[in-house]
Enzyme design. Structure first.
Site, PDB file in Angstrom:
ATOM      1  N   THR A 129      -8.572   1.399   6.319  1.00 61.24           N
ATOM      2  CA  THR A 129      -7.923   0.410   7.480  1.00 61.24           C
ATOM      3  C   THR A 129      -6.846   0.478   7.875  1.00 61.24           C
ATOM      4  OG1 THR A 129      -7.493  -0.268   5.238  1.00 61.24           O
ATOM      5  CG2 THR A 129      -9.360  -1.217   6.361  1.00 61.24           C
ATOM      6  N   ALA A 130      -6.022   1.691   7.668  1.00 59.56           N
ATOM      7  CA  ALA A 130      -5.309   2.190   8.290  1.00 59.56           C
ATOM      8  C   ALA A 130      -4.894   2.558   9.613  1.00 59.56           C
ATOM      9  CB  ALA A 130      -4.599   2.794   7.395  1.00 59.56           C
ATOM     10  N   TYR A 131      -4.324   4.322  10.061  1.00 60.33           N
ATOM     11  CA  TYR A 131      -4.388   4.757  11.098  1.00 60.33           C
ATOM     12  C   TYR A 131      -5.397   4.622  11.899  1.00 60.33           C
ATOM     13  CZ  TYR A 131      -1.471   7.009  14.522  1.00 60.33           C
ATOM     14  OH  TYR A 131      -1.494   7.456  15.930  1.00 60.33           O
ATOM     15  N   SER A 132      -6.410   4.733  11.271  1.00 61.66           N
ATOM     16  CA  SER A 132      -7.934   5.562  12.107  1.00 61.66           C
ATOM     17  C   SER A 132      -8.501   3.778  12.537  1.00 61.66           C
ATOM     18  CB  SER A 132      -8.744   5.982  10.731  1.00 61.66           C
ATOM     19  OG  SER A 132     -10.259   5.530  11.000  1.00 61.66           O
ATOM     20  N   LEU A 133      -8.325   2.635  11.452  1.00 58.73           N
ATOM     21  CA  LEU A 133      -8.226   1.576  12.402  1.00 58.73           C
ATOM     22  C   LEU A 133      -7.808   1.424  13.392  1.00 58.73           C
ATOM     23  CD1 LEU A 133     -10.145  -1.354  11.737  1.00 58.73           C
ATOM     24  CD2 LEU A 133      -8.166  -1.860  10.676  1.00 58.73           C
ATOM     25  N   ASN A 141      -4.743   8.405   2.102  1.00 55.57           N
ATOM     26  CA  ASN A 141      -5.179   7.534   3.833  1.00 55.57           C
ATOM     27  C   ASN A 141      -5.400   8.875   4.688  1.00 55.57           C
ATOM     28  OD1 ASN A 141      -4.909   5.218   2.823  1.00 55.57           O
ATOM     29  ND2 ASN A 141      -2.925   4.382   4.240  1.00 55.57           N
ATOM     30  N   ASP A 178      -4.064  12.416  22.434  1.00 58.42           N
ATOM     31  CA  ASP A 178      -2.357  12.089  21.813  1.00 58.42           C
ATOM     32  C   ASP A 178      -2.892  12.457  20.446  1.00 58.42           C
ATOM     33  OD1 ASP A 178      -1.512  11.002  24.078  1.00 58.42           O
ATOM     34  OD2 ASP A 178      -1.610   9.421  22.861  1.00 58.42           O
ATOM     35  N   ASP A 206       1.247  -1.445   0.061  1.00 53.15           N
ATOM     36  CA  ASP A 206      -0.093   0.328   0.126  1.00 53.15           C
ATOM     37  C   ASP A 206       0.876   1.226   0.149  1.00 53.15           C
ATOM     38  OD1 ASP A 206      -2.109  -1.637   0.239  1.00 53.15           O
ATOM     39  OD2 ASP A 206      -2.336  -1.532   2.044  1.00 53.15           O
ATOM     40  N   GLY A 207       2.071   1.192   0.376  1.00 55.73           N
ATOM     41  CA  GLY A 207       2.717   2.665   0.467  1.00 55.73           C
ATOM     42  C   GLY A 207       3.153   2.868  -0.726  1.00 55.73           C
TER      43      GLY A 207
END
Length: 531
Positions: free
Chosen positions: A415-419, A374, A404, A295-296
């Protein structure tokens, strides 16, 4: 001789008459004094009770003064909030005007004179033959979306130094809503229908989007994950196959071209770019983007295109692949089918972010916009203090984030940091902005999903104890001092990624394989049963 004094009658006045009245007055005053003393005793008896009542009255008066002060402060706060909301509304109108100006600059027009000598404005469009123009006009609005409607690709007057003379005009394509089989009940229709004065919700029209080439692709851009031997080997094989079997022009990064030439001088035909100006014009030359990585690598490919993005074919060679549905072992089969078309695609929305400093004279005086596929993250960095962020949605105050930090994510980034921060997983074709707090110091702060048309403003208040830091798709960190603001809205240009099957099947397979979503051992069938 003794003389007997006779008392003087009161009605007889003498030179000393005033003194003669004093004994009677003294007697009367003595009687009054006794009465007053009795009352004084009674007052003394009742005195503690009276003092207690006075104390209660004093406390009540102080409480009333406190309430009046609180009401006055609340009224002042309300007036201040209304004034601040009016100011934000004015700034948002300036922001929208600025965006419209940027769009107008992106589509320059030329002035021409018609037969009657009147000025006619002609917007740049792709140069097609008469038949192609007629066909394009027929397809627009009837069967789907054409390439020039999505990409607005008319910048053919750019310097073509990116690719030498071998470069040709970009391939055109058409997007359309497709159905699953001839007997499918999914048909094109309006979402909301009006019948006999009643508003009813019809069947949804957000079905799978299909891309059909109207002219064959000519140029392919290949982007790879660095520092991977497996990716390097696959890249050399892929370049050779596309050149020999498909006769396509190949464009790669300067790093990849150096690696290929180090391996063999055969790859002299591979083209690349030399500066940022050539990168900015890639979208007008490239027909298809192939990514080899995770994905990156897809995020890196999207960041290279500040405007229109060609269709992206992502091959999975990373650890997790929510946006990479194609297996690298079958690249010949997949690419052969994609080059023929039609293919199913997912339009992945991006966020456009502006950083507005406190020293800016207006909201139009902002830094260069940044596009993210993202999420954009605002956190406290290395500070030990809680992040203090004021959040606004259009003209409405949302909340003050104390924790934070905060994540503003696209549905592709759900499905990334939010998940990881507790946000929901959302289908990538759902248009929306995820509002997810990071470790909030509150038990009632739950994530939100906002519609895609809103503008979100996150500001560091002047009374904040520390600075905040913003990162865009995990890079390009920027420091936000008190008074600075970050404004985010949905970008104009989505990222079209190819699907192996369709958007829904690829999404569900990614969360099953990548996250083992809801993986549980099946309940035994030989337990107790209902009678």
């Amino acid at each position: 001789m003794s003389m007997k004094q006779t008392p003087m009658s009161p009605n007889k006045h003498t030179s000393n008459g005033s003194a003669s009245v004093l004994p009677l007055e003294n007697a009367f005053s003595d009687s009054l004094a006794m009465l007053n003393s009795e009352k004084a005793v009674e007052e003394l008896i009742q005195q503690p009770i009276l003092h207690g009542i006075d104390d209660h009255l004093i406390e009540f008066a102080e409480a009333l003064r406190t309430v009046a002060k609180a009401l006055r402060q609340a009224a002042e706060g309300k007036a201040s909030a209304q004034a601040e909301a009016s100011e934000w509304k004015r700034k948002y109108e300036l922001e929208r005007t600025h965006n419209l100006q940027l769009e107008n600059k992106a589509m320059p027009s030329e002035k021409h004179l018609d037969e009657n000598g009147r000025v006619v404005h002609l917007t740049n469009k792709p140069l097609l033959s008469d038949g192609a123009v007629e066909k394009s006009d027929r397809c627009c609005g009837e069967h789907g979306i054409c390439s020039h409607q999505v990409l607005r690709d008319g910048e053919h007057d750019h310097d073509a130094s990116v690719v030498p003379n071998k470069m040709t005009r970009k391939a055109s394509f058409k997007l359309s809503w497709c159905c699953k089989g001839a007997k499918s009940d999914q048909k094109k229709h309006d979402i909301v229908s009006f019948e006999k004065g009643n508003i009813t919700t019809a069947e949804r029209s957000s079905k799978q989007i299909s891309l059909k080439w109207e002219s064959p692709p000519q140029t392919v851009l290949i982007l790879t994950k660095p520092n991977s031997t497996a990716v390097r080997i696959l890249c050399s094989e892929l370049v050779r196959w596309l050149k020999e079997q498909k006769s396509l022009n190949i464009v790669v990064e300067p790093r990849v071209r150096t690696e290929l030439l180090t391996e063999s001088s055969y790859y002299q035909f591979v083209q690349t770019w030399e500066n940022d100006k050539e990168i900015m014009s890639l979208h007008s030359k490239v027909d298809l983007v192939v990514t080899l990585g995770g994905d990156g690598t897809v995020l890196w490919a999207a960041s290279m295109f500040k405007g229109p993005v060609p269709p992206v074919v992502p091959f999975s060679l990373g650890s997790l692949g929510f946006m990479t549905p194609f297996y690298s072992e079958r690249y010949k089969e997949y690419l052969d089918s994609i080059l023929r078309g039609p293919i199913s695609i997912t339009l992945r929305h991006r966020l456009q972010c502006h950083v507005i400093r406190d020293s800016a004279k207006s909201d139009l005086d902002s830094e260069e916009p940044i596009l993210v596929l993202n999420e954009v993250t605002i956190d406290r960095g290395i500070s030990s203090f809680l992040t203090n962020l004021e959040c606004y949605c259009d003209n409405s105050f949302v909340t003050c984030v104390q924790g934070d930090g905060l994540i503003l994510s696209t549905t592709s980034g759900s499905t990334a940091y939010s998940l990881a921060a507790g946000g929901s997983m959302v289908h990538p074709q759902v248009p929306g902005i995820l509002f997810t707090p990071i470790c909030p110091h509150s038990l009632s702060f739950r994530p939100l999903i906002l519609p895609e048309y809103v503008t979100i403003r996150v500001q560091v208040p002047f009374n904040s104890r520390g600075h905040a830091w913003a990162s865009f798709d995990g890079k390009d960190r920027k420091k936000l001092a008190p008074g600075d603001a970050l404004v985010c809205s949905m970008a104009t240009w989505p990222v079209p990624t190819a699907c192996q099957a369709d958007s829904t099947s690829d999404f569900l397979r990614s969360i099953h394989e990548g996250l083992h979503w809801n993986l549980r051992k099946t309940q035994s069938f030989d337990g107790p049963r209902e009678t």
